[in-house]
Design an enzyme around this catalytic site. Structure first.
Site, PDB file in Angstrom:
ATOM      1  N   HIS A   1       0.735  -0.941  -0.200  1.00 39.91           N
ATOM      2  CA  HIS A   1      -0.175   0.038  -0.105  1.00 39.91           C
ATOM      3  C   HIS A   1       1.015   1.408   0.005  1.00 39.91           C
ATOM      4  CE1 HIS A   1      -2.864   3.069   1.882  1.00 39.91           C
ATOM      5  NE2 HIS A   1      -3.261   2.839   0.842  1.00 39.91           N
ATOM      6  N   HIS A   2       2.218   1.048   0.630  1.00 41.25           N
ATOM      7  CA  HIS A   2       2.324   2.022   0.553  1.00 41.25           C
ATOM      8  C   HIS A   2       3.927   1.723   1.838  1.00 41.25           C
ATOM      9  CE1 HIS A   2       1.224   2.941   4.985  1.00 41.25           C
ATOM     10  NE2 HIS A   2       2.212   3.261   5.625  1.00 41.25           N
TER      11      HIS A   2
ATOM     12  N   GLN B   1      10.091   0.610   5.936  1.00 40.44           N
ATOM     13  CA  GLN B   1       8.272  -0.054   6.748  1.00 40.44           C
ATOM     14  C   GLN B   1       7.591   0.293   6.037  1.00 40.44           C
ATOM     15  OE1 GLN B   1       5.381   2.989   8.139  1.00 40.44           O
ATOM     16  NE2 GLN B   1       5.943   1.652  10.678  1.00 40.44           N
TER      17      GLN B   1
ATOM     18  N   HIS C   1       3.475  -1.153   4.530  1.00 46.83           N
ATOM     19  CA  HIS C   1       2.107  -1.410   4.536  1.00 46.83           C
ATOM     20  C   HIS C   1       1.606  -2.004   3.814  1.00 46.83           C
ATOM     21  CE1 HIS C   1      -2.136   0.150   5.380  1.00 46.83           C
ATOM     22  NE2 HIS C   1      -2.470  -1.656   5.797  1.00 46.83           N
TER      23      HIS C   1
ATOM     24  N   HIS D   1      -0.273  12.207   0.508  1.00 46.72           N
ATOM     25  CA  HIS D   1      -0.962  11.202   0.915  1.00 46.72           C
ATOM     26  C   HIS D   1      -2.889  11.134   2.162  1.00 46.72           C
ATOM     27  CE1 HIS D   1      -0.488   7.202   1.624  1.00 46.72           C
ATOM     28  NE2 HIS D   1      -0.626   7.485   2.975  1.00 46.72           N
TER      29      HIS D   1
ATOM     30  N   HIS E   1      -6.144   8.722   2.269  1.00 45.53           N
ATOM     31  CA  HIS E   1      -6.445   7.074   1.459  1.00 45.53           C
ATOM     32  C   HIS E   1      -7.373   7.614   0.544  1.00 45.53           C
ATOM     33  CE1 HIS E   1      -4.523   5.211   5.706  1.00 45.53           C
ATOM     34  NE2 HIS E   1      -3.604   5.172   4.553  1.00 45.53           N
TER      35      HIS E   1
ATOM     36  N   MET F   1      -5.874   9.781   5.974  1.00 47.93           N
ATOM     37  CA  MET F   1      -5.019  10.288   6.395  1.00 47.93           C
ATOM     38  C   MET F   1      -4.512  11.506   5.928  1.00 47.93           C
ATOM     39  SD  MET F   1      -1.975   7.188   7.170  1.00 47.93           S
ATOM     40  CE  MET F   1      -0.592   8.235   7.821  1.00 47.93           C
TER      41      MET F   1
END
Length: 909
Positions: A105-106, A170, A172, A242, A244, A314
């Site tokens: 997703h990111h 990281q 997601h 950014h 969703h 977000m």
């Protein structure tokens, strides 16, 4: 016996070096990461081995990837830590993502000192998080975004004295249905890095809403964030939005004196790349940074909160910036809600959703990672991808030489004070006719003392054919007393200065000698907004039409006017930044850099070139070289090859300290790429102005010889080399490099640091390289004859020598075997990726030839953890790293800490 003892000592040293290798090698921590990353076999670690290679040129790459993970629950956040593979300061200059939105997703890249784990990946969506200390966001990616590009001279600082010794990736994983086939994911990034210090350090500023609630069915909900900026100036160059699924548009602004200036605006439903920010914008102490996210709650039946899952929302506005290295702050953030009173004045554009083409919507972009994109989709991605600034360098054989047969017929000129080019690249000459600037021309207050001579009766402005040198038209009769600087605007109007009149004029190029704009008062020197004192030059912004005047021989300042002649602002070298640099000493020549929105000044008596943000006068950089000899008379600029500055030096009142020459200078690296002067043992008298045409021809006006000289290169071909040389991975050369020649049929090309061989010369070098093995063969024949002769006299010495050498050969063989066995422990699954290095070298800077050489250092370097399957065939196209200017006089720390020199008498021109 002595040889055996020496062999034992050598063997002991070899074993000791291996026992200490893990403790002293700066890559030891990195090797441990490699071992842990490859401890679990999977289907992608073989192609994601972590090479780290560093050479004398300082360029290397690093892969930061997931070690083959397969999440089983949607909205899983996984993290992996990768140590910065060097103890020295390093700089990230480029990012290359390896991920697809159908899987990830990111993903975010953090920098910190203490990650939660250093042994394996972990679930970082829980209370564990990413780092135990403060984590700095350095990169963000989502939705098949293209790579982020950094400007020249800018990098994220890591390792060394920075707070960042680990990277934490990281990712997601939103929808785990993509893992129904139980494949393992190795998404991540490739970091392009260099050890060469960067003048400007990049950082990330995050504006984020944490309190927004989106009511169900609500058509429009705004999330507003605003903070006052309380640090050193930053220069945004890229932004990213950014949200969703509910985000419509996200906008970021700088507010200064009540005025809202857009930093960036984009819909987060497009590939969430870093897009170029508004050019020329800066953020200073006291400014306000603000962002608005526009959401819609249509289609939702419950409230939507800010959160980390796909069903949450977000509101993030990322701003990538750079600032001076001494004030560098890698990460800043703002999470304060903006007041309604403040956001009442937000520009209306921030409330207008950006229409997204249906083919670019999220559900249509969920194509297989292995499926090729359609041409239409590729075109869309190309349009959305930020353009990388290509830095080209001149051809290795480029050199400017005088065109001695130009002009075809002599030009009748007086002292040539200024040169310009019109829109057709015709040369425009500004000269003084029968007037001359002498010691009696001005009194101590700067007033002109020869008004009785009247204005110059000859045509002072000549338009000349750049090919033949013939006069196309003439103007400027009976107007000027002592012409000085000239430039043209986009409408081919002339902007000129007259040091005797203390005035600036705008003239039409149609031949009518009637000023369109007049600035200053005739024959009245002054230092206020309405007066000049011997103004020297003019530059015009081709976009806004704003006019910049260098003033001049008495006043150390640059003034900015509107196209109509209205005063806007002014600045001096010492008033444009916090460091209070040395004041101008005769700002003598100006040039506007249209591609960079900068204004550069030839600060004559300080022997330097200074560049400023044209809009604000904020200092950008300084170029000062020993070759200038303390005087820089004039400059010009060509927006090609990454930016080239053309300059001429001069002779001061204190005498000549360097030969009078013209210079071609790389704007980014400050390296002198070429210098030139008249042919046939002639010299410049007083090179007073310089211009360069679109095709690279250079004209220099000489005030002492009343002439204009033309220079050109016979070989105008150029080749492109990408910025910073970050196209080649090389090996840190801590071992001795041993080269040996092979037979022609087994010739291996090896790229060695500090070797520069252009592509065009490889064919020329191929034949000599193939013939070289014949010479060693002849030496072997001579050696055999010598040995035969010795054997006729007695074989005892040969036998003794052979017996003594046997133990030493055995010891060396054991050492090589030990290294080989250790390579098998560290090397599996790792591969060295070589990238092309570059620099702006000119012919004659080649340091050696690599073709035909076998680099055994690469074999012995494998104890670092890099396995070579045989000897790699490497490219010889790479060139030297940029010239190290540490010993030059353009050290900013040295220059700017020095007190201003006393102002003495200077030569007039």
């Amino acid at each position: 016996m002595g040889v055996l003892v020496c062999g034992v000592v050598v063997l002991t040293l070899i074993c000791q070096s291996h026992s200490l290798d893990g403790a002293t090698n700066p890559l030891h921590r990195f090797k441990r990461y490699q071992e842990s990353a490859s401890s679990e076999p999977n289907d992608c670690t073989t192609r994601t081995g972590q090479p780290m290679v560093l050479s004398k040129s300082g360029n290397f790459s690093l892969d930061v990837r997931m070690p083959g993970v397969s999440p089983t629950v949607s909205d899983t956040y996984l993290c992996v830590a990768v140590p910065v593979p060097t103890t020295r300061d390093a700089y990230i200059v480029d990012f290359e993502p390896h991920a697809s939105m159908d899987t990830a997703h990111h993903m975010l890249l953090y920098g910190c000192r203490t990650p939660v784990s250093t042994t394996n990946y972990w679930d970082c969506g829980s209370v564990k998080g990413t780092c135990e200390d403060e984590a700095s966001i350095m990169y963000a990616w989502a939705r098949n975004a293209p790579p982020t590009r950094l400007p020249p001279d800018v990098g994220f600082k890591v390792g060394g004295k920075s707070r960042i010794t680990y990277f934490v990736l990281q990712i997601h994983y939103g929808d785990v249905h993509a893992f129904s086939d139980h494949h393992r994911d190795c998404s991540g990034l490739t970091l392009r890095m260099t050890s060469k210090p960067q003048p400007f350090i990049a950082g990330m500023y995050l504006m984020m809403s944490v309190t927004t609630v989106i009511p169900p069915g609500n058509k429009v909900t705004n999330a507003d964030v605003a903070c006052t900026y309380n640090s050193y100036p930053i220069y945004p160059f890229a932004f990213r939005t950014h949200t969703h699924k509910l985000g419509q548009v996200v906008s970021g602004y700088r507010i200064r004196d009540g005025k809202w200036t857009l930093i960036g605006r984009q819909t987060p439903q497009l590939p969430q790349a870093f897009y170029p920010a508004t050019k020329g914008i800066n953020v200073k102490y006291g400014d306000t940074l603000a962002a608005r996210c526009v959401f819609t709650g249509e289609g939702r039946t419950t409230k939507t909160y800010i959160g980390g899952t796909s069903d949450d929302e977000m509101c993030n506005f990322y701003m990538m910036y750079y600032m001076e290295s001494r004030h560098a702050a890698p990460f800043q953030e703002c999470m304060e809600d903006g007041s309604k009173e403040l956001f009442q004045n937000i520009p209306p554009e921030a409330n207008v959703p950006i229409t997204v083409p249906p083919e670019m919507m999220m559900h249509n972009m969920m194509h297989s990672a292995g499926a090729p994109s359609t041409p239409e989709h590729q075109d869309d991605m190309a349009l959305l991808q930020p353009k990388r600034e290509e830095e080209e360098v001149l051809d290795q054989e480029y050199h400017l030489e005088e065109v001695t047969d130009w002009p075809e017929s002599p030009l009748q000129l007086g002292q040539v004070s200024g040169l310009a080019l019109d829109s057709d690249d015709n040369l425009v000459i500004f000269h003084r006719g029968d007037h001359q600037w002498g010691v009696n021309s001005f009194d101590n207050s700067g007033k002109y003392q020869q008004q009785s001579l009247g204005p110059i009766q000859q045509s002072t402005i000549l338009v000349v054919d750049p090919v033949k040198g013939s006069v196309l038209k003439a103007s400027g009769r009976n107007m000027f007393y002592l012409p000085h600087g000239i430039t043209t605007d986009k409408d081919n109007n002339y902007w000129v200065t007259d040091v005797a009149l203390h005035q600036v004029f705008k003239l039409s190029s149609d031949g009518r000698d009637k000023p369109l704009v007049v600035l200053g008062e005739a024959f009245e020197p002054g230092s206020d907004k309405e007066h000049f004192c011997k103004p020297t030059d003019v530059a015009v912004d081709p976009v806004t039409g704003n006019v910049y005047v260098s003033d001049g021989y008495c006043n150390a300042r640059i003034l900015k006017f509107s196209p109509e002649g209205k005063y806007l602002s002014h600045w001096g070298a010492g008033s444009s930044d916090r460091r209070r640099r040395v004041q101008f000493r005769i700002p003598h020549s100006l040039v506007f850099l249209p591609d960079r929105r900068e204004l550069c000044v030839a600060d004559r008596e300080n022997g330097r070139i200074q560049c400023f943000v044209a809009e604000s006068g904020e200092f950008v950089k300084e170029i000062k070289k020993q070759e200038f000899g303390g005087e820089v008379f004039a400059i010009s600029y060509a927006p090609v090859h990454g930016g080239l500055i053309y300059a001429v030096n001069g002779e001061s009142a204190y005498g000549r300290s360097a030969p009078l020459k013209g210079f071609v200078i790389n704007y980014s690296t400050k390296e002198i790429l070429d210098d030139f002067s008249p042919e046939n043992a002639q010299e410049f008298g007083m090179p007073h102005d310089i211009v360069v045409t679109k095709d690279g021809r250079v004209f220099v006006g000489d005030a002492a010889t009343d002439s204009v000289l033309k220079f050109s290169s016979d070989k105008a071909e150029h080749r492109s080399v990408k910025k910073g040389g970050i196209e080649v991975q090389e090996i840190e050369e801590t071992e001795t490099i041993i080269q040996t020649r092979l037979k022609p049929q087994h010739r291996v090309e090896v790229a060695v640091a500090k070797v520069q061989i252009p592509v065009a010369t490889q064919q020329k070098t191929a034949e000599p390289v193939q013939e070289q093995p014949q010479k060693p063969q002849q030496q072997e024949d001579d050696k055999e004859k010598t040995l035969a002769k010795q054997s006729a006299q007695g074989v005892s010495p040969a036998v003794i020598t052979t017996l003594l050498l046997i133990p030493l050969v055995v010891v060396i063989s054991i050492g090589v075997l030990i290294r080989y066995r250790k390579n098998r422990m560290y090397g599996d699954g790792c591969e060295v990726k070589l990238e092309q290095t570059s620099s702006g070298g000119i012919l004659g800077k080649l340091r050696g030839k690599a073709a035909g050489g076998l680099n055994l250092g690469n074999f012995f370097a494998t104890h670092k953890g890099y396995t070579r399957q045989g000897f790699d065939r490497l490219s010889t196209e790479g060139s030297d790293q940029e010239k190290d200017d540490d010993n030059d006089t353009d050290s900013e720390n040295e220059e700017y800490s020095a007190p201003p020199p006393p102002v003495g008498p200077s030569s007039s021109s």
